[in-house]
Motif scaffolding. Structure first.
Motif, short mmCIF file in Angstrom:
data_model
loop_
_atom_site.label_atom_id
_atom_site.label_comp_id
_atom_site.label_asym_id
_atom_site.label_seq_id
_atom_site.Cartn_x
_atom_site.Cartn_y
_atom_site.Cartn_z
N GLY A 94 0.82 -1.21 0.00
CA GLY A 94 0.00 0.00 0.00
C GLY A 94 0.85 1.26 0.00
O GLY A 94 0.52 2.25 -0.65
N ALA B 254 -5.35 5.77 3.87
CA ALA B 254 -6.28 5.34 4.92
C ALA B 254 -5.70 4.10 5.58
O ALA B 254 -5.69 3.02 4.98
N ASP B 255 -5.22 4.26 6.79
CA ASP B 255 -4.57 3.11 7.45
C ASP B 255 -4.98 3.04 8.91
O ASP B 255 -5.22 4.06 9.56
N LEU B 256 -5.04 1.82 9.41
CA LEU B 256 -5.32 1.56 10.82
C LEU B 256 -4.30 2.29 11.69
O LEU B 256 -4.62 2.76 12.77
N ASP C 214 -10.09 2.29 10.31
CA ASP C 214 -10.21 0.84 10.47
C ASP C 214 -11.30 0.39 9.50
O ASP C 214 -12.48 0.71 9.71
N ILE C 215 -10.92 -0.34 8.45
CA ILE C 215 -11.91 -0.69 7.44
C ILE C 215 -12.97 -1.67 7.96
O ILE C 215 -13.96 -1.93 7.28
N ALA D 162 -5.93 -2.85 2.13
CA ALA D 162 -5.84 -3.29 3.53
C ALA D 162 -6.45 -4.68 3.70
O ALA D 162 -7.46 -5.02 3.09
N TRP E 189 -4.73 -11.31 8.10
CA TRP E 189 -4.64 -12.76 7.83
C TRP E 189 -4.23 -13.50 9.08
O TRP E 189 -3.81 -12.91 10.07
N SER F 38 -6.10 -8.73 -4.30
CA SER F 38 -6.49 -10.07 -3.86
C SER F 38 -5.20 -10.81 -3.51
O SER F 38 -4.27 -10.23 -2.93
N TYR G 273 -8.10 -16.72 5.05
CA TYR G 273 -7.63 -15.56 4.27
C TYR G 273 -7.89 -15.78 2.78
O TYR G 273 -8.39 -14.89 2.08
N PRO H 122 -1.13 -10.68 -6.08
CA PRO H 122 0.33 -10.75 -5.93
C PRO H 122 0.77 -12.14 -5.48
O PRO H 122 0.05 -12.84 -4.77
N THR I 38 5.44 -11.27 -1.66
CA THR I 38 6.08 -9.96 -1.86
C THR I 38 6.73 -9.54 -0.56
O THR I 38 6.16 -9.72 0.52
N THR J 34 7.43 -7.57 2.20
CA THR J 34 6.85 -6.44 2.95
C THR J 34 6.97 -6.70 4.44
O THR J 34 7.20 -7.86 4.85
N GLY K 44 4.57 -6.97 6.39
CA GLY K 44 3.49 -7.90 6.71
C GLY K 44 3.79 -9.34 6.36
O GLY K 44 3.21 -10.26 6.95
N1 LIG Z 1 3.11 -9.40 0.97
C1 LIG Z 1 2.66 -10.46 0.32
O1 LIG Z 1 3.36 -11.49 0.12
C2 LIG Z 1 1.25 -10.46 -0.25
C3 LIG Z 1 0.88 -11.47 -1.15
C4 LIG Z 1 -0.41 -11.47 -1.67
C5 LIG Z 1 -1.31 -10.48 -1.29
N2 LIG Z 1 -0.92 -9.52 -0.39
C6 LIG Z 1 -1.90 -8.50 -0.03
O2 LIG Z 1 -1.31 -7.21 -0.20
C7 LIG Z 1 -1.92 -6.30 0.72
C8 LIG Z 1 -0.86 -5.55 1.48
O3 LIG Z 1 -0.09 -6.46 2.23
P1 LIG Z 1 1.38 -6.11 2.78
O4 LIG Z 1 2.16 -7.34 2.65
O5 LIG Z 1 1.85 -4.86 2.16
O6 LIG Z 1 1.04 -5.91 4.34
P2 LIG Z 1 1.62 -4.90 5.45
O7 LIG Z 1 1.29 -5.56 6.76
O8 LIG Z 1 3.04 -4.54 5.19
O9 LIG Z 1 0.69 -3.62 5.28
C9 LIG Z 1 -0.69 -3.69 5.52
C10 LIG Z 1 -1.19 -2.34 5.97
O10 LIG Z 1 -2.61 -2.45 6.13
C11 LIG Z 1 -2.98 -1.81 7.35
N3 LIG Z 1 -4.20 -2.41 7.87
C12 LIG Z 1 -4.35 -3.62 8.46
N4 LIG Z 1 -5.62 -3.78 8.87
C13 LIG Z 1 -6.29 -2.64 8.55
C14 LIG Z 1 -7.61 -2.19 8.77
N5 LIG Z 1 -8.50 -2.94 9.43
N6 LIG Z 1 -7.96 -0.97 8.32
C15 LIG Z 1 -7.05 -0.18 7.69
N7 LIG Z 1 -5.77 -0.54 7.49
C16 LIG Z 1 -5.39 -1.76 7.92
C17 LIG Z 1 -1.79 -2.02 8.26
O11 LIG Z 1 -1.78 -1.05 9.33
C18 LIG Z 1 -0.62 -1.89 7.31
O12 LIG Z 1 -0.17 -0.54 7.23
C19 LIG Z 1 -2.88 -7.13 1.57
O13 LIG Z 1 -4.17 -7.09 1.00
C20 LIG Z 1 -2.32 -8.53 1.43
O14 LIG Z 1 -3.28 -9.52 1.67
C21 LIG Z 1 0.33 -9.48 0.13
#
Ligand SMILES: NC(=O)c1ccc[n+]([C@@H]2O[C@H](COP(=O)([O-])OP(=O)(O)OC[C@H]3O[C@@H](n4cnc5c(N)ncnc54)[C@H](O)[C@@H]3O)[C@@H](O)[C@H]2O)c1
Length: 252
Positions: A22, A39-41, A66-67, A94, A97, A143, A157, A187, A190, A192, A194
């Motif tokens: 994001g 928009a972030d938690l 908070d979504i 957002a 998982w 997704s 998830y 994706p 990736t 990150t 998270g």
């Molecule tokens: N990183 C991966 O390997 C991967 C793979 C496939 C899909 N995704 C998807 O990519 C997206 C981003 O993941 P990421 O790896 O960057 O995660 P991340 O944890 O680095 O970032 C997620 C962000 O979402 C915010 N968030 C969490 N719950 C929230 C809520 N209820 N309301 C508002 N904000 C909220 C968190 O505060 C955080 O800033 C997600 O949808 C994840 O499912 C990630």
């Protein structure tokens, strides 16, 4: 001759824009000229990213959202609208998982993952839809390839993310007449904040990368580039699609 993407004067909201994928999407859309609502938690993370965008010459505003809460979504969108204007593009990024055997998930954990990842995304989309329709904008849904090919220990998830694919396709059919495009990105793994725990549990980046035809796992910028394409006029005749951005890991 060169091709450029100019989103000047257009407001894009990125949920979960304070970290990882994001954050990269927020910064990339801002570099293309969009005014970005983050928009972030985590208010702190959203503020940091907004400040970094401003320091880079872009325009952004942070909103603690908070979504999982419709009240919080409305309050956050009000902050973004009053600072930047009506929403043209929404990137539903957002999610939350849990990684454990399916049978071990408690009802509370199931409700949390579905409540944020699926129901929360629907709530943000409903709250922003009238704006987006009025401006013939776009919706991008993050997704996961876990929804397309399955992911061990991430069934709840993956079910939520598969639900988002159904939402993407059905909404695309509904709002196409308003020239609103709705597409999803799936994706692969990736790099990150998270996903750090998941990558470690899976044996590290180098081990994971062996399964990827392009020889590496993803970086947030890889996903952000695809999001920019889907928000831009370059994809104006694409809707209801699920784009795997996964180094060739998933070919469907
Ligand atoms: N990183 C991966 O390997 C991967 C793979 C496939 C899909 N995704 C998807 O990519 C997206 C981003 O993941 P990421 O790896 O960057 O995660 P991340 O944890 O680095 O970032 C997620 C962000 O979402 C915010 N968030 C969490 N719950 C929230 C809520 N209820 N309301 C508002 N904000 C909220 C968190 O505060 C955080 O800033 C997600 O949808 C994840 O499912 C990630």
């Amino acid at each position: 001759m060169s091709i450029s993407i100019d989103l000047a004067g257009q407001v894009a909201v990125v949920t979960g824009g304070g970290s990882g994928i994001g954050e990269a999407i927020s910064k990339t859309l801002a570099r293309a000229g969009a005014s970005v609502g983050i928009a972030d938690l985590s208010a702190e993370s959203a503020e940091r990213v907004a400040k970094e965008i401003a320091a880079d010459g872009g325009q952004a505003v942070a909103a603690a959202v908070d979504i999982a809460s419709r009240e919080s979504i409305e309050a956050g969108l009000a902050v973004i609208r009053s600072a930047l204007g009506p929403v043209a593009h929404l990137v539903n990024n957002a999610a939350t998982w849990s990684v454990k055997p399916f049978a071990d998930h408690t009802p509370t954990e199931i409700d949390r993952v579905i409540g944020v990842t699926l129901t929360g995304t629907m709530a943000v989309t409903q709250a922003a839809l009238a704006d987006i329709v009025a401006q013939a904008g776009s919706i991008v849904v993050i997704s996961s390839d876990g929804a397309r090919i399955g992911e061990r220990y991430m069934s709840v998830y993956a079910a939520a993310k598969a639900g988002l694919i159904g939402l993407t396709k059905s909404l695309a059919r509904e709002v196409g007449r308003y020239q609103v495009n709705v597409n999803a990105i799936a994706p692969g793994t990736t790099n990150t904040p998270g996903s750090a725990g998941f990558i470690e549990q899976a044996g590290g980046q180098e081990k994971l990368a062996r399964a990827y035809p392009l020889g590496r796992i993803g970086e947030p910028q890889d996903i952000a580039n695809a999001a920019l394409f889907l928000v831009s006029p370059l994809s104006s005749w694409m809707t209801g699609q699920v784009l795997s951005v996964s180094g060739g890991f998933t070919m469907v």
